[in-house]
Scaffold this motif. Structure first.
Motif, PDB file in Angstrom:
ATOM      1  N   UNK A  41      56.925  44.755  99.681  1.00  0.00           N
ATOM      2  CA  UNK A  41      57.863  45.550 101.368  1.00  0.00           C
ATOM      3  C   UNK A  41      58.644  44.849 102.023  1.00  0.00           C
ATOM      4  N   UNK A  42      59.106  43.763 101.916  1.00  0.00           N
ATOM      5  CA  UNK A  42      59.478  43.206 102.944  1.00  0.00           C
ATOM      6  C   UNK A  42      61.571  43.585 102.647  1.00  0.00           C
ATOM      7  N   UNK A  43      61.526  43.585 101.863  1.00  0.00           N
ATOM      8  CA  UNK A  43      62.866  44.354 101.421  1.00  0.00           C
ATOM      9  C   UNK A  43      63.195  45.718 100.868  1.00  0.00           C
ATOM     10  N   UNK A  44      62.260  46.106 101.405  1.00  0.00           N
ATOM     11  CA  UNK A  44      61.742  47.674 100.770  1.00  0.00           C
ATOM     12  C   UNK A  44      62.625  48.790 101.935  1.00  0.00           C
ATOM     13  N   UNK A  45      63.532  49.303 101.834  1.00  0.00           N
ATOM     14  CA  UNK A  45      64.848  49.503 102.101  1.00  0.00           C
ATOM     15  C   UNK A  45      65.071  50.875 102.926  1.00  0.00           C
ATOM     16  N   UNK A  46      63.446  51.782 102.702  1.00  0.00           N
ATOM     17  CA  UNK A  46      63.458  52.733 103.537  1.00  0.00           C
ATOM     18  C   UNK A  46      62.357  52.298 104.307  1.00  0.00           C
ATOM     19  N   UNK A  47      61.107  50.935 104.684  1.00  0.00           N
ATOM     20  CA  UNK A  47      60.102  50.719 105.363  1.00  0.00           C
ATOM     21  C   UNK A  47      60.700  49.979 106.739  1.00  0.00           C
ATOM     22  N   UNK A  48      62.008  49.269 106.129  1.00  0.00           N
ATOM     23  CA  UNK A  48      62.459  48.620 106.631  1.00  0.00           C
ATOM     24  C   UNK A  48      63.771  49.621 107.949  1.00  0.00           C
ATOM     25  N   UNK A  49      63.889  50.512 107.704  1.00  0.00           N
ATOM     26  CA  UNK A  49      64.550  51.376 108.893  1.00  0.00           C
ATOM     27  C   UNK A  49      63.841  52.059 109.650  1.00  0.00           C
ATOM     28  N   UNK A  50      62.382  51.940 109.262  1.00  0.00           N
ATOM     29  CA  UNK A  50      61.546  52.927 110.349  1.00  0.00           C
ATOM     30  C   UNK A  50      61.303  52.025 111.587  1.00  0.00           C
ATOM     31  N   UNK A  51      60.906  52.781 112.330  1.00  0.00           N
ATOM     32  CA  UNK A  51      61.586  52.188 114.151  1.00  0.00           C
ATOM     33  C   UNK A  51      59.902  50.676 113.184  1.00  0.00           C
ATOM     34  N   UNK A  52      59.982  49.780 114.795  1.00  0.00           N
ATOM     35  CA  UNK A  52      58.769  48.312 114.499  1.00  0.00           C
ATOM     36  C   UNK A  52      57.675  49.278 114.680  1.00  0.00           C
ATOM     37  N   UNK A  53      57.659  50.243 115.593  1.00  0.00           N
ATOM     38  CA  UNK A  53      56.143  50.895 116.038  1.00  0.00           C
ATOM     39  C   UNK A  53      55.407  51.550 114.662  1.00  0.00           C
ATOM     40  N   UNK A  54      56.294  52.743 113.508  1.00  0.00           N
ATOM     41  CA  UNK A  54      56.327  53.254 112.555  1.00  0.00           C
ATOM     42  C   UNK A  54      55.955  52.103 111.776  1.00  0.00           C
ATOM     43  N   UNK A  55      57.315  51.128 111.527  1.00  0.00           N
ATOM     44  CA  UNK A  55      56.396  50.037 110.621  1.00  0.00           C
ATOM     45  C   UNK A  55      54.492  49.480 110.880  1.00  0.00           C
ATOM     46  N   UNK A  56      54.738  48.778 111.998  1.00  0.00           N
ATOM     47  CA  UNK A  56      52.802  48.568 112.524  1.00  0.00           C
ATOM     48  C   UNK A  56      52.014  49.552 111.484  1.00  0.00           C
ATOM     49  N   UNK A  57      52.339  50.913 112.243  1.00  0.00           N
ATOM     50  CA  UNK A  57      51.159  52.325 111.980  1.00  0.00           C
ATOM     51  C   UNK A  57      51.077  52.307 110.226  1.00  0.00           C
ATOM     52  N   UNK A  58      52.443  52.114 110.030  1.00  0.00           N
ATOM     53  CA  UNK A  58      52.390  52.035 107.674  1.00  0.00           C
ATOM     54  C   UNK A  58      51.402  50.675 107.384  1.00  0.00           C
ATOM     55  N   UNK A  59      52.079  50.024 107.838  1.00  0.00           N
ATOM     56  CA  UNK A  59      50.449  48.810 107.843  1.00  0.00           C
ATOM     57  C   UNK A  59      49.679  48.596 107.952  1.00  0.00           C
ATOM     58  N   UNK A  60      49.087  48.814 108.996  1.00  0.00           N
ATOM     59  CA  UNK A  60      47.521  48.944 109.576  1.00  0.00           C
ATOM     60  C   UNK A  60      46.767  50.987 108.453  1.00  0.00           C
ATOM     61  N   UNK A  61      47.558  51.373 108.254  1.00  0.00           N
ATOM     62  CA  UNK A  61      47.218  52.097 107.266  1.00  0.00           C
ATOM     63  C   UNK A  61      46.500  52.336 106.270  1.00  0.00           C
ATOM     64  N   UNK A  62      47.206  51.212 104.983  1.00  0.00           N
ATOM     65  CA  UNK A  62      47.659  50.876 104.118  1.00  0.00           C
ATOM     66  C   UNK A  62      45.944  50.739 103.499  1.00  0.00           C
ATOM     67  N   UNK A  63      44.915  50.111 104.167  1.00  0.00           N
ATOM     68  CA  UNK A  63      43.418  50.124 103.991  1.00  0.00           C
ATOM     69  C   UNK A  63      42.714  50.614 103.999  1.00  0.00           C
TER      70      UNK A  63
END
Length: 197
Positions: A11-33
């Motif tokens: 995930x640290x090198x996932x280009x699509x995830x890292x193109x997201x805003x910080x807020x989208x990134x945070x919500x994405x990671x917090x949704x996984x569980x």
């Protein structure tokens, strides 16, 4: 549902995830569980916010926009469900390969378009897509075998010598037998990152 889900190092090198805003990134990671065993979750912004970031009231009004970011970057597929939109996290199974699929509660959401539900998980209906996805999984993976043989044409039994015997039906209904060394059935992927978690 499990108490958590795997967040791959990729995930640290996932280009699509890292193109997201910080807020989208945070919500994405917090949704996984909160994803079910098929990598599905509600796509209704308020309900998703309540699951993933209930103490961050500053996300209430922007959750819908953040979900749109995920869709635009190809991280999730959004499609209609019986109770509103559903989100399919496309790379979920690859990063959560060892989930005890049969021991988790069935999904309350329908499968995404172009996919079907089997006893061992979601599989793409398109054969080429199944084969391409199978290449991302280790050869010992039961999910990989499912992708390559979604209709269960092959049956595996273990011989007395500790080798797996794979019996498949040919078009003439003769049994074709192949031997494989018995190995632990761990769902491990081989190779680098993925477009989505």
């Amino acid at each position: 549902m499990a108490q958590g889900r795997m967040l791959s190092r990729a995930s640290s090198e996932d280009e699509a995830l890292n193109r997201c805003s910080l807020e989208a990134h945070l919500l994405y990671v917090q949704t996984l569980p909160h994803l079910d065993r098929d990598g599905l979750v509600t796509g209704r912004p308020l309900l998703l916010w309540r699951l993933a970031l209930p103490l961050r009231v500053d996300f209430i009004d922007i959750a819908g926009r953040l979900i749109d970011e995920w869709v635009q970057h190809g991280l999730v597929v959004r499609y209609p469900g019986k109770d509103g939109p559903v989100l399919f996290f496309k790379g979920f199974r690859r990063h959560n390969q060892n989930i005890p699929y049969a021991h988790e509660a069935p999904s309350v959401h329908p499968p995404p378009p172009g996919w079907r539900r089997t006893a061992a998980g979601l599989v793409p209906e398109d054969e080429q897509e199944r084969r391409a996805l199978a290449e991302r999984f280790d050869v010992r993976s039961s999910y990989r075998r499912l992708l390559l043989d979604p209709d269960g044409q092959e049956q595996t039994t273990t011989s007395r010598r500790g080798r797996d015997v794979v019996v498949s039906r040919s078009s003439r209904h003769r049994d074709e037998v192949a031997y494989q060394d018995q190995s632990e059935d761990q769902d491990q992927s081989g190779g680098g990152g993925d477009q989505s978690l």
